[in-house]
Design a protein around this motif. Sequence first.
Motif, PDB file in Angstrom:
ATOM      1  N   MET A   1       0.836  -1.198   0.000  1.00 56.35           N
ATOM      2  CA  MET A   1       0.000   0.000   0.000  1.00 56.35           C
ATOM      3  C   MET A   1       0.873   1.252   0.000  1.00 56.35           C
ATOM      4  N   SER A   2       0.510   2.217  -0.814  1.00 58.69           N
ATOM      5  CA  SER A   2       1.369   3.394  -0.905  1.00 58.69           C
ATOM      6  C   SER A   2       0.735   4.578  -0.174  1.00 58.69           C
ATOM      7  N   SER A   3       1.557   5.494   0.270  1.00 54.49           N
ATOM      8  CA  SER A   3       1.060   6.725   0.878  1.00 54.49           C
ATOM      9  C   SER A   3       1.482   7.884   0.003  1.00 54.49           C
ATOM     10  N   PRO A   4       0.670   8.955  -0.037  1.00 49.73           N
ATOM     11  CA  PRO A   4       1.092  10.101  -0.826  1.00 49.73           C
ATOM     12  C   PRO A   4       2.370  10.710  -0.255  1.00 49.73           C
ATOM     13  N   ALA A   5       3.121  11.388  -1.119  1.00 53.61           N
ATOM     14  CA  ALA A   5       4.355  12.020  -0.647  1.00 53.61           C
ATOM     15  C   ALA A   5       4.013  13.040   0.431  1.00 53.61           C
ATOM     16  N   PRO A   6       4.809  13.074   1.524  1.00 53.64           N
ATOM     17  CA  PRO A   6       4.543  14.070   2.563  1.00 53.64           C
ATOM     18  C   PRO A   6       4.582  15.477   1.980  1.00 53.64           C
ATOM     19  N   SER A   7       3.734  16.346   2.474  1.00 54.09           N
ATOM     20  CA  SER A   7       3.692  17.699   1.940  1.00 54.09           C
ATOM     21  C   SER A   7       3.596  18.680   3.092  1.00 54.09           C
ATOM     22  N   THR A   8       4.316  19.766   2.978  1.00 57.45           N
ATOM     23  CA  THR A   8       4.258  20.771   4.040  1.00 57.45           C
ATOM     24  C   THR A   8       2.943  21.547   3.974  1.00 57.45           C
ATOM     25  N   ASP A   9       2.161  21.393   2.883  1.00 56.96           N
ATOM     26  CA  ASP A   9       0.871  22.087   2.774  1.00 56.96           C
ATOM     27  C   ASP A   9      -0.152  21.539   3.755  1.00 56.96           C
ATOM     28  N   PHE A  10       0.056  20.313   4.198  1.00 62.91           N
ATOM     29  CA  PHE A  10      -0.942  19.630   5.016  1.00 62.91           C
ATOM     30  C   PHE A  10      -0.445  19.462   6.444  1.00 62.91           C
ATOM     31  N   ARG A  11      -1.390  19.385   7.380  1.00 61.28           N
ATOM     32  CA  ARG A  11      -1.062  19.063   8.762  1.00 61.28           C
ATOM     33  C   ARG A  11      -0.510  17.653   8.868  1.00 61.28           C
ATOM     34  N   SER A  12      -1.134  16.733   8.089  1.00 58.66           N
ATOM     35  CA  SER A  12      -0.776  15.315   8.171  1.00 58.66           C
ATOM     36  C   SER A  12       0.370  14.985   7.233  1.00 58.66           C
ATOM     37  N   ARG A  13       1.231  14.088   7.676  1.00 56.22           N
ATOM     38  CA  ARG A  13       2.290  13.572   6.799  1.00 56.22           C
ATOM     39  C   ARG A  13       1.701  12.812   5.627  1.00 56.22           C
ATOM     40  N   HIS A  14       0.432  12.454   5.750  1.00 55.37           N
ATOM     41  CA  HIS A  14      -0.200  11.625   4.727  1.00 55.37           C
ATOM     42  C   HIS A  14      -1.075  12.443   3.794  1.00 55.37           C
ATOM     43  N   GLY A  15      -0.896  13.752   3.792  1.00 56.50           N
ATOM     44  CA  GLY A  15      -1.652  14.594   2.865  1.00 56.50           C
ATOM     45  C   GLY A  15      -3.076  14.794   3.339  1.00 56.50           C
ATOM     46  N   GLY A  16      -4.006  14.814   2.393  1.00 56.56           N
ATOM     47  CA  GLY A  16      -5.401  15.039   2.752  1.00 56.56           C
ATOM     48  C   GLY A  16      -6.177  15.572   1.576  1.00 56.56           C
ATOM     49  N   LEU A  17      -7.328  16.149   1.869  1.00 60.40           N
ATOM     50  CA  LEU A  17      -8.182  16.785   0.856  1.00 60.40           C
ATOM     51  C   LEU A  17      -7.924  18.289   0.906  1.00 60.40           C
ATOM     52  N   TRP A  18      -8.401  19.025  -0.089  1.00 68.19           N
ATOM     53  CA  TRP A  18      -8.044  20.455  -0.131  1.00 68.19           C
ATOM     54  C   TRP A  18      -8.441  21.213   1.141  1.00 68.19           C
ATOM     55  N   PRO A  19      -9.569  20.874   1.821  1.00 69.29           N
ATOM     56  CA  PRO A  19      -9.863  21.638   3.046  1.00 69.29           C
ATOM     57  C   PRO A  19      -8.849  21.401   4.170  1.00 69.29           C
ATOM     58  N   ASP A  20      -7.987  20.396   4.003  1.00 69.81           N
ATOM     59  CA  ASP A  20      -6.933  20.159   4.998  1.00 69.81           C
ATOM     60  C   ASP A  20      -5.678  20.972   4.706  1.00 69.81           C
ATOM     61  N   ARG A  21      -5.645  21.661   3.588  1.00 73.71           N
ATOM     62  CA  ARG A  21      -4.451  22.425   3.229  1.00 73.71           C
ATOM     63  C   ARG A  21      -4.363  23.708   4.061  1.00 73.71           C
ATOM     64  N   ALA A  22      -3.153  24.188   4.221  1.00 67.94           N
ATOM     65  CA  ALA A  22      -2.940  25.407   5.012  1.00 67.94           C
ATOM     66  C   ALA A  22      -3.697  26.592   4.406  1.00 67.94           C
ATOM     67  N   ASP A  23      -3.863  26.607   3.075  1.00 66.41           N
ATOM     68  CA  ASP A  23      -4.517  27.750   2.420  1.00 66.41           C
ATOM     69  C   ASP A  23      -5.984  27.446   2.056  1.00 66.41           C
TER      70      ASP A  23
END
Length: 318
Positions: A1-23
């Motif tokens: 099973m793969s996880s999305p690349a970690p992103s500093t835009d999200f609170r979670s290391r596993h990314g999320g949906l757009w409402p989870d983004r900092a902006d």
Amino acid sequence: MSSPAPSTDFRSRHGGLWPDRADAEARLEEKLARGDVDDVQAARLRDWMRDGFVVIPGAVPEAHLAAVDAAIAATWAGAHPRAHVEYWRDGVQHIEPVQPEHEALMAKLLDLHAYDEDVRRAIFSDAALGFLRALFERPPLAFQTLTFQRGTEQPIHQDTAYVIVDAPMELVGSWLALEDVAEGSGELEYYVGSHRLPEVDWGSGTKGMPAGHPDHERWLAWLHEASAERGLERRRFRPKRGDLLLWHADLAHGGSPVTVPASTRRSLVTHYCPVDRAPGYFAHCAHSERLPHASGASYCYPCRWAPEPPHERGPGDD
Ligand SMILES: O=C(O)CCC(=O)C(=O)O
């Protein structure tokens, strides 16, 4: 099973949906300006970002609810021999083909959406799909349904520990009331805003909790402690028949104690992800393909028996 690349835009290391983004707030304003969402949807999205859930009153019309009632009654009477139930006895989980006597055991019916178009119509109501499309920015895939008669008393938890999707934060749960819910019936309860609690690392590389993890009980206790420390409100859901609650993948929620023993609390729970994501069971068990529904959404289900052609597949066939 793969996880999305970690992103500093999200609170979670596993990314999320757009409402989870900092902006997310700015993105919502842009969507409003473009006409991608209307004022009603925007208000719901703001609730979602702040609280981790949204309630849509009267989401499913009475005629559609009555058809779901009939589908459930027919299933108990043996209309779908392949349908299964889950129940617990003396601490042991049982998953078995439905028998009429299971009805008295508080068993939950599994994946009725696999068999019944009336159930699919209810889980793909205009209200649910409108909100899910706004969240996912693509059509949803319903991959699990659970039909409850009574309160579950399930400890408060975050679904990401148990309900696996290859993009763990792109998961939404929904709870459709099939009757008016009364106090003491084991109402669904949740900590408002708990989807923003610090992220737990199970050491598994995903958000899923490895089965039998020694920290399970400690984590369940921590969800209460961390919510209390932050002053998060613990709220119970007392909906009217047809009301729908949708919750964020990380909202801490569960079933409150049943204090009125004979009371029922009939509900239909659905787990959704975007159509291009894969439920964890795709890798582990036989399952249906992603089947298109007239609403524009899709659905799939695990097979608890040998796959039947043409649209059922073995584990890892994708
Ligand atoms: O309905 C309930 O009591 C809890 C349901 C739940 O927590 C779930 O399906 O994740």
